[in-house]
Write a protein that holds these residues in place. Sequence first.
Motif, short mmCIF file in Angstrom:
data_model
loop_
_atom_site.label_atom_id
_atom_site.label_comp_id
_atom_site.label_asym_id
_atom_site.label_seq_id
_atom_site.Cartn_x
_atom_site.Cartn_y
_atom_site.Cartn_z
N PRO A 2 -10.37 -35.05 11.14
CA PRO A 2 -10.25 -33.65 11.56
C PRO A 2 -11.29 -33.24 12.60
O PRO A 2 -11.05 -32.33 13.38
N THR A 172 -8.31 -20.83 6.21
CA THR A 172 -7.79 -22.11 5.72
C THR A 172 -8.76 -23.26 5.97
O THR A 172 -8.73 -24.26 5.24
N ALA A 173 -9.59 -23.16 6.99
CA ALA A 173 -10.58 -24.19 7.29
C ALA A 173 -11.61 -23.58 8.23
O ALA A 173 -11.34 -22.59 8.92
N THR A 175 -15.27 -24.83 10.71
CA THR A 175 -16.22 -25.84 11.16
C THR A 175 -17.53 -25.15 11.52
O THR A 175 -17.57 -24.31 12.43
N ARG A 196 -17.23 -29.59 8.67
CA ARG A 196 -15.92 -28.96 8.55
C ARG A 196 -15.51 -28.89 7.07
O ARG A 196 -15.55 -29.88 6.35
N HIS A 197 -15.12 -27.68 6.64
CA HIS A 197 -14.70 -27.46 5.26
C HIS A 197 -13.19 -27.28 5.21
O HIS A 197 -12.63 -26.42 5.91
N GLU A 198 -12.56 -28.10 4.40
CA GLU A 198 -11.15 -27.95 4.07
C GLU A 198 -11.02 -27.93 2.55
O GLU A 198 -12.00 -28.18 1.83
N LYS A 199 -9.86 -27.64 2.05
CA LYS A 199 -9.67 -27.63 0.60
C LYS A 199 -9.96 -29.01 0.02
O LYS A 199 -9.32 -29.99 0.37
N LEU A 247 -11.37 -24.08 -1.32
CA LEU A 247 -12.10 -24.21 -0.06
C LEU A 247 -13.54 -23.82 -0.31
O LEU A 247 -13.81 -22.71 -0.80
#
Length: 520
Positions: A2, A172-173, A175, A196-199, A247
């Motif tokens: 990502p 939803t995400a 960075t 970067r943070h995602e679920k 998240l």
Amino acid sequence: MPLPTADTPWPPVDTRVLTSLADWDAWYSAEPERLEQRYEGRGSLEQANRPAQYAGGLRGRLARWFWGQPTPAGEKSSKLHIPLAGDIARTSSGLLFSEPPALISEHQGTQDRLDAMAKSLHPTLLEAGEVCAALGGAYFRVVWDDEVSDRPWIDTVAADRAVPEFRYGRLTAVTFWTVLDSGDTNDRRLFRHLERHEKGRIFHGLYEGSLTALGAARPLADHPDTAPLAAMVDAEGGLDTGAPAHLTASYMPNVRPARAWRHIPSAAYWGQSDFQGIEGLMDALDEAWTSWMRDLQDGRSRIIVGDHLLQSLGPGKGVRWEDRRVYTGLNMLPRAGDPDPITSVQFAIRVKEHADTCAALTEQAARQAGYSASTFGEHGDGQAVTATEIKARERRSLATRARKALYADPALSDILAAQLAVEAGFRFGVTGLDLSVPPKVEFQDSVTEGLGELATTAELLRRAEAASTETLVRMQHPDWDDQQVTAEVAAILGESGRAVSDPTMTGAEGPGTHGSGPVE
């Protein structure tokens, strides 16, 4: 992966948004040097003055703000700054988080954990509240470090250090990026750490670039700040958080909509800064304050004397008036046109005019930001007032506070739920937590009634038989637990003689021996 794999402009945000964020950050910093850089050269150290400053028409007039006026060559800048922007941001945070919000869960084990988190979370909320008001929003993220703590905690990130992704207004995400020290003051390279943070996942990357370009990806081990992460991430540069449904970041907008950005797709869901639209008022306030201080300098008493009273310093060295306490007698005869060879000059200092101007600008800026002037100490006479009077006087500020609380509530609830889920995951394995319902957040009243007001209210409710003794005790002592409230109710009823025995519990040893208690 990502994270970016090739060089790209950074940050990848619309230039109009970046310009506004940089301007607001300069006002929030309260540093005159940064304001001069922003409005004289738009942050460029190489270009001190913009060509537009010397142009005519509307473009030139807008460019020539007080802070955009170039200082003449050879002169020292005499501009003064009133940190109203910082005062607005601090006031916003105080209204919202001066009292720590109550974190509530119906599950006892979860409630115990929330109570333990509340004390360390409060300073983070105060910090986030300031940054949120200044830049239009702030982010919360769940972080952990085994060398620092055996539990994760919540950190805050400013809006100008994040690239969010929204879907129908929901985050939803996101960075985050951090500029790292290259270790060489003469090195023009710039290292950035992207997170970067995602679920359920967090990705880490290291890049070497310039001020405006991300540059090439580098191994995490190439920089000492990111080297510990190299052993934690997988082949994709990511790691599992242990909370796949959550998240591990949330966004707290200041207020919505952002009027200046609602037509920019990438920033349509960003929050609006308290400074948006009042930059000109803050600029005019600094100009008025500088003029006031210049009046003080110009108003200093001076004397004008004839040339023949000056002391020569020698050929080619000029003359001067020697300032002594005692002078020998001067045998001067009055001359036509020169009756008084020594003249005192004292210019007027326009105190009232400047004070009224500064007060009017401050009041208008506070109003446009959503606050009452009294919140900043304007129109106060120093006398004690009741909470009811304060709420009436600061109605606008309290309405703004209530509006901001609506946006802060879901952001806090989401990040608290994420932290609890991470703690209950495989990384920490904490048991006894209920993850089925997110924690509730209740904001406390920043203006509380005094003891006299509470007593008057309780007396009126007692006379009207509109509240029980327990309700009145809880009103007077909102911080007491059930055991303290019960004991106080029993003591009040016992002292007043209103405590009676339960007739159904009378035993052989006499009335009230078993199960007796206060009954209203």
